[in-house]
Structures are given as C-alpha cells and as structure tokens.
Design an enzyme around this catalytic site. Structure first.
Site, PDB file in Angstrom:
ATOM      1  N   SER A 396       0.818  -1.176  -0.048  1.00 55.30           N
ATOM      2  CA  SER A 396      -0.109  -0.275  -0.056  1.00 55.30           C
ATOM      3  C   SER A 396       0.879   1.313  -0.165  1.00 55.30           C
ATOM      4  CB  SER A 396      -0.794  -0.010   1.340  1.00 55.30           C
ATOM      5  OG  SER A 396      -0.052   0.199   2.257  1.00 55.30           O
ATOM      6  N   ASP A 397       1.857   1.503   1.101  1.00 56.22           N
ATOM      7  CA  ASP A 397       2.717   2.572   0.882  1.00 56.22           C
ATOM      8  C   ASP A 397       3.588   2.735  -0.144  1.00 56.22           C
ATOM      9  OD1 ASP A 397       4.182   0.640   2.265  1.00 56.22           O
ATOM     10  OD2 ASP A 397       4.716   1.836   3.937  1.00 56.22           O
ATOM     11  N   CYS A 398       4.038   1.730  -0.690  1.00 55.83           N
ATOM     12  CA  CYS A 398       4.793   1.600  -2.014  1.00 55.83           C
ATOM     13  C   CYS A 398       4.070   2.241  -2.961  1.00 55.83           C
ATOM     14  CB  CYS A 398       5.524   0.546  -2.130  1.00 55.83           C
ATOM     15  SG  CYS A 398       6.455  -0.357  -0.907  1.00 55.83           S
ATOM     16  N   GLU A 401       3.447   5.919  -2.510  1.00 50.84           N
ATOM     17  CA  GLU A 401       4.557   6.897  -2.559  1.00 50.84           C
ATOM     18  C   GLU A 401       4.773   7.056  -4.158  1.00 50.84           C
ATOM     19  OE1 GLU A 401       5.764   8.904  -0.277  1.00 50.84           O
ATOM     20  OE2 GLU A 401       4.849   7.867   1.493  1.00 50.84           O
TER      21      GLU A 401
END
Length: 660
Positions: A396-398, A401
């Site tokens: 999710s955070d990859c 970003e």
C-alpha cells in the site's frame, strides 16, 4: 521542554547556505541514479541470511565456488560485534541464534573451530550450555542439518492448511510473510528431513553441545529458550497448541500428510511463478528451495528459483557477499523523486526527474494474477512493489509513494487510467477500522499474537492498520483527489474521512505517533502529520499543533533530533546520545509541512544537517533507521541521501517565503 534539551528558541542562529548544501546533496544523490532512472540502496539486516544461504546449499548439495565461499566468510568477518559474536543487527547484543547459524555455516565452508573467526563464537555457545536454548527458528535449521533432533522442534504441522478456511487460525489469515514462512517450514517439517551423519556433522555435534549429543533430552530442550532472545515468549495458549500438535503429529495419517504436502507444493509453485521465482523474501525463498529439492532435486522450478535467488545478493570488496533484507528500487526511487520535486524550484533537476518518473511508471503491475484468491492474495493489479514490478507483491505505502511521485508526470509517462488503477489497489488495502494494511487488508479481528511462534519478533501474525501506510495512502489519495477532482470523487471522500478519523485516534496523549517500520516516534509523527494534512486538516488544528510541539520538545542542543531504537522494544521514546541525520530530516520535514511557527528550532535543525554534510555531498552513516516486528533493525542506506535533501528543500522554500 525535555530536561536534556537546550532551549534553542532564544539562540541566535547564523545564516546558513542551504542552496549550496542542496546542490552538493543533489549532486551526490544523482550519482546514485541508475541509467534507467532508478535509485536503489542496500537494505542491510544481519549475516543470518548469508548463513542460511550457505546452510541451504549444504542441505541441497549445491556446490559453492571458492570465490563465493571467501566472500561469504568475509561477510561473516565484517559483521562481527565488538566481542567477536553476531547479533540480530549491528547494534544488538550477541544472539545465540545468529551466532550459532554463522558458526555452523562457516564450519561447513571449511573454517576450523579454533580459527580466530570462530573461536569466540565457540566459547560463547558453550557458555550458554550449547545450542539447547536456541530459539525455535534456529532449532528448525539445526534439525535439517542433523544437529538437533526433530523431537526438540515445536510442531509445524502441514495439516493446519487443511483446516476450514473460515477458521481464525487458518494460515490464510496470517500476515503474508508469516504465512509464506510457515508454508515452507511446514513442508520441511512434514518431511522431517535430515542430512546424513558425516564427519563434519559429527564434529559439529561435539562443538555445539556440552554433553554427548545422544544423551540430550530433546523433548525437554524443545521448551528451552534463551531469555535474552525471547521478545515474545510462547503464551499459555500457544503451549497448549504445541501439546495438541505433538500428539497429532505422532499419530498423523501418512496418506493425508502426503496429500497436504502436494497441495502446499502447488502453493509454493504459484508463489514462485508470480514473483519471477524470487519469493516474497529471501527468508521464505530459501525454505522454498529446500522444499522443492525435497520433492525432486531436478525440479525445474527449483533450478529457476536458485538462479533468481542471486537477485537478493549484494557483494563488494569491503564486506563480501551478503543477502539483502529486501530489494528497494521502487521505494527508494519514489522518495528520491519526491525529494527532487521539492528541490526543483531551487535547482534544475528536470531531466533526472523525468528519468525517475519513467522508471517508476514502468514498475506498476498492470495485470491481475490468475487464481490470486485461491492463493490467499488480493488482486495486485495497479499496485507497486517495494522492490520492483518483478517482485509481484505490491504494498500500500509503496504504491502510495510511487503515486505521489507520478501525479504530476505527463500523460505520455503514465496515463490517468494507470493512476486510477493504483488508487483502486489502495482501496483494496483499507481495513474496516479505516486504517490501511501493508500488502493486503486485515482478514480477521484478532491479532493472533497469543499463538505467535516467532519468539524473537512481535506483532508478526496478522496484517494490521499502520500509521505509516495509512498516512502515505491518505497523502496519495488526497493529492489524486486534488489533481483529478472528477475521478472517483464519491468513494474517495468516504475512504479519506475514515482513514483520517483512524489516524486521529492513534495519536498519543503527548502529540506523537508511534511508528512500526521505522525508529520510531519521530518516524511515526512525521507520517501522522503528513496524513492529517493530506486529509484536509488545517495546520492550526490542535492535533497538528500538539505533534509539532512534541517534535520541538525532542530537539537536542545541537539542533538535531536523535531517537534510540531501544524505544521500539519499550514502546516509549528513548533519546539517543547523539543526533541522527535521518531523524533530523524527518522532524524538519514534518515541522515545515505543518507550517510550524518554531522557526528558530527549524533553522537550528537545518543548520545541523548542513554542518553534518560531508565534502562529497553525502551524509554520514549512523544508526539504522528502519525496523520490523519491533526487534530487527534495517539500514536503508539511501535514507541518508534523499531525506536530508527533502528537508533542506522544504526549508529553503519556507525561508524564501519568509523574506519574500
């Protein structure tokens, strides 16, 4: 104000040349950019992985060339602690687990026991009563090597995979890394393979035990764990499970076990086929290699996986050959691009930004995987991986970003439809409580920590909502909503509101947030501020002000910030004795994005970064800033390259606003 902190609010700060520092830092960062536009720094963990690689080669009869053997031994030599032993990371105390695995690996590579490389380790092992109390993960590896009896290993039943999928304890509910490690370990345990008793194995038995191997009571040894390495001791519930599983294992049905092992082998193959044969991590990748070898030494997938495992390796003349804790080209490139975007109004980096964005656009998973649901995955389409598109495991955070780095890219680099696909992947990662998981949404309410068998790690059994993932997703979804207001407006509004409310509830009474993937409260607070701001929270909101006040209170007398990793274990803020460049950049970034009025503190922090910069534009190597499962530190080597640039770029923009 912290009692150990000098009040910088009344200090006179000399003017500093932020532009020069930015230029030097950017020049150094661009030196790390690959021809295809990417950035990737090594993710450093510990020599355990290199040791397990050597052990895997011995178990599966893979010959290690002389040059590689020397490179592995060089890695072991370069990662010793000051007492000549090995720990879970470079700052840890000695671990019997890591020291024993490295000792055995080096012995199998031909190093004699009285060699200076191994002599302290041998003495340490004997001082601990031998390897009797090594954590279960170590018992498991030693059992394959005929250096521990399988009776001394807590049961890892393959038959658990046959339980109804609706049950809370079915492996499909586990955190994906835990699930896949359990898959490989359970396959091996189901076979209870041990290498033949050779002279070197016999010699090791005498070196690893203080009594004759044949006289060791492994039934008793199974329950012995070295206290210094047991962060999550087996609960009463787990011990009860072990007792039941021991009986089940003793009376298992051979035909049923054969059937479940066949099913597990298919899960392993699917994992390999969807990760370009790398597996989700080198930890499970090594287990998969052993499982396939046990099935058939000539297995085609095994040969492909053995070749692909080379992709986890880093090697140089200084530290030899090591196995990375992860590969990070998408993660590093996303942050590097955003840092350059922040600096682009001060320094011309347009051509490098374009190259970086083109690389990132090429790393999106653009097609779904057949049978993803049957293999307990969510649809990966639209996501971005930590490593690269080849990895097959989007996060999710990859994804968030990467999306933030790509939202201002021209349509020829990435069309709107691909941006929408990334958003849809993020939505699939939101949990019922409003927060975001990492690889997938949380599947059950329970954390299953009562049956966590990891011993050395905590919070590793299920997905959960993470401060960092939630904040990154909020930032990406908020920016997407601003740039493309007519796209997905209705679902995004509700998603963002729920995530914002969850993030607010996680704020500590003192104004901070605790991190999960970085050290620790400074990291979490940077993301907490970013997430609330992205969700539309004004900078004067009390939650933002409390967070900024907390950060200013933690500033050290030299203008920097420094938090010790020990706080990851105690769940309390622990001040470091020296300021850390990366954490200072995190704190500055948060204060500047929040429009903090504490300008003197901000200027002191910027001056600290400028003063710490080396002549070549880099910043010094300090303590690792990454962490996972509370106890394992990771050194993300490029963090000290792009985060200071990002902070200084924001500082310069704010400084010019103030004088404009």
């Amino acid at each position: 104000m912290n009692a150990n902190t000098v009040d910088v609010t009344n200090q006179i700060i000399e003017p500093l040349d932020g532009i020069k520092a930015l230029q030097l830092g950017i020049q150094a960062l661009l030196g790390h950019q690959a021809d295809q536009g990417s950035w990737e720094g090594e993710v450093v963990w510990c020599p355990m992985l290199a040791a397990q690689y050597a052990l895997m080669c011995y178990i599966t009869q893979v010959s290690i060339p002389a040059q590689r053997r020397e490179a592995l031994l060089q890695q072991f030599g370069s990662t010793r602690l000051s007492d000549g032993l090995w720990g879970l990371h470079e700052k840890s105390s000695p671990y019997l687990f890591v020291t024993s695995l490295v000792y055995v690996a080096a012995r199998l590579l031909g190093v004699p026991p009285k060699d200076p490389l191994l002599q302290p380790a041998g003495q340490f092992i004997r001082s601990q009563g031998g390897v009797i109390s090594i954590p279960t993960w170590g018992k498991f590896w030693l059992a394959m090597l005929n250096l521990y009896n399988w009776r001394g290993v807590n049961p890892i039943l393959p038959e658990v995979w046959l339980l109804p999928k609706s049950l809370t304890i079915h492996p499909s509910k586990y955190y994906c890394h835990t699930r896949l490690i359990y898959l490989g370990m359970a396959y091996v345990y189901g076979c209870k393979f041990q290498v033949p008793l050779t002279p070197i194995i016999s010699a090791l038995r005498s070196e690893l035990y203080v009594q004759e191997y044949e006289k060791v009571n492994f039934g008793v040894a199974r329950k012995k764990l070295r206290a210094e390495e047991t962060y999550s001791p087996p609960s009463l519930v787990l011990r009860g499970f072990y007792n039941i599983a021991t009986v089940c294992d003793r009376w298992h049905l051979p035909n049923l076990r054969k059937r479940v092992l066949c099913q597990m082998l298919e899960l392993i193959r699917w994992e390999l086929h969807t990760t370009n044969y790398t597996s989700i991590s080198p930890v499970s990748g090594l287990l998969n290699l052993i499982a396939l070898w046990l099935h058939d030494p000539n297995d085609g997938d095994r040969h492909q996986a053995l070749k692909a495992f080379e992709g986890w390796m880093w090697e140089d003349k200084q530290q030899g050959l090591r196995i990375a804790g992860a590969r990070s080209s998408t993660w590093d490139s996303s942050f590097a691009v955003q840092a350059l975007q922040a600096a682009s109004s001060h320094i011309d980096v347009a051509s490098h930004l374009e190259k970086g964005q083109k690389f990132l656009a090429s790393q999106q998973i653009r097609q779904t995987f057949p049978k993803f649901a049957e293999n307990y995955r969510i649809d990966p389409q639209g996501g971005f991986c930590f490593a690269g598109v080849w990895h097959g495991w989007p996060v999710s955070d990859c994804t968030a970003e990467a999306l933030l780095a790509l939202l201002d890219a021209p349509s020829k680099v990435i069309p709107e439809s691909d941006l929408e696909d990334a958003v849809y992947f993020l939505l699939r990662c939101q949990n019922q409580d409003g927060g975001f998981g990492s690889y997938e949404r949380r599947k059950i309410v329970s954390t299953l920590e009562l049956i966590n068998p990891a011993e050395m790690f905590a919070n590793s059994m299920t997905e959960r909502s993470y401060i960092e993932c939630t904040a990154s997703c909020l930032a990406a979804l908020g920016q997407f909503r601003c740039r493309l207001p007519n796209k997905l407006e209705h679902p995004l509004n509700g998603v963002i509101e729920r995530a914002k409310l969850w993030l607010r509830r996680q704020q500590q009474p003192d104004g901070s947030w605790s991190g999960f993937w970085g050290v620790n409260f400074i990291y979490g607070t940077m993301f907490g501020i970013q997430g609330l701001l992205a969700a539309g929270t004004p900078t004067y909101d009390p939650a933002i002000r409390r967070a900024c006040n907390w950060l200013v209170d933690k500033q050290k007398s030299d203008g920097g910030w420094g938090e010790h990793f020990q706080g990851c274990l105690t769940k309390q803020y622990v001040e470091h004795h020296e300021s850390q460049v990366i954490q200072t950049a995190w704190a500055l970034k948060a204060l500047l994005e929040a429009k903090s009025a504490a300008w003197t503190a901000i200027e002191a922090g910027a001056k600290f970064l400028v003063n710490m910069q080396l002549d070549n534009g880099e910043w010094p190597d300090q303590d690792p800033a990454g962490v996972f499962f509370s106890t394992a530190l990771l050194d993300y080597t490029l963090y000290r390259s792009y985060f200071p640039i990002w902070a200084l770029a924001l500082y310069e923009s704010r400084r010019q606003e103030r004088i404009g």
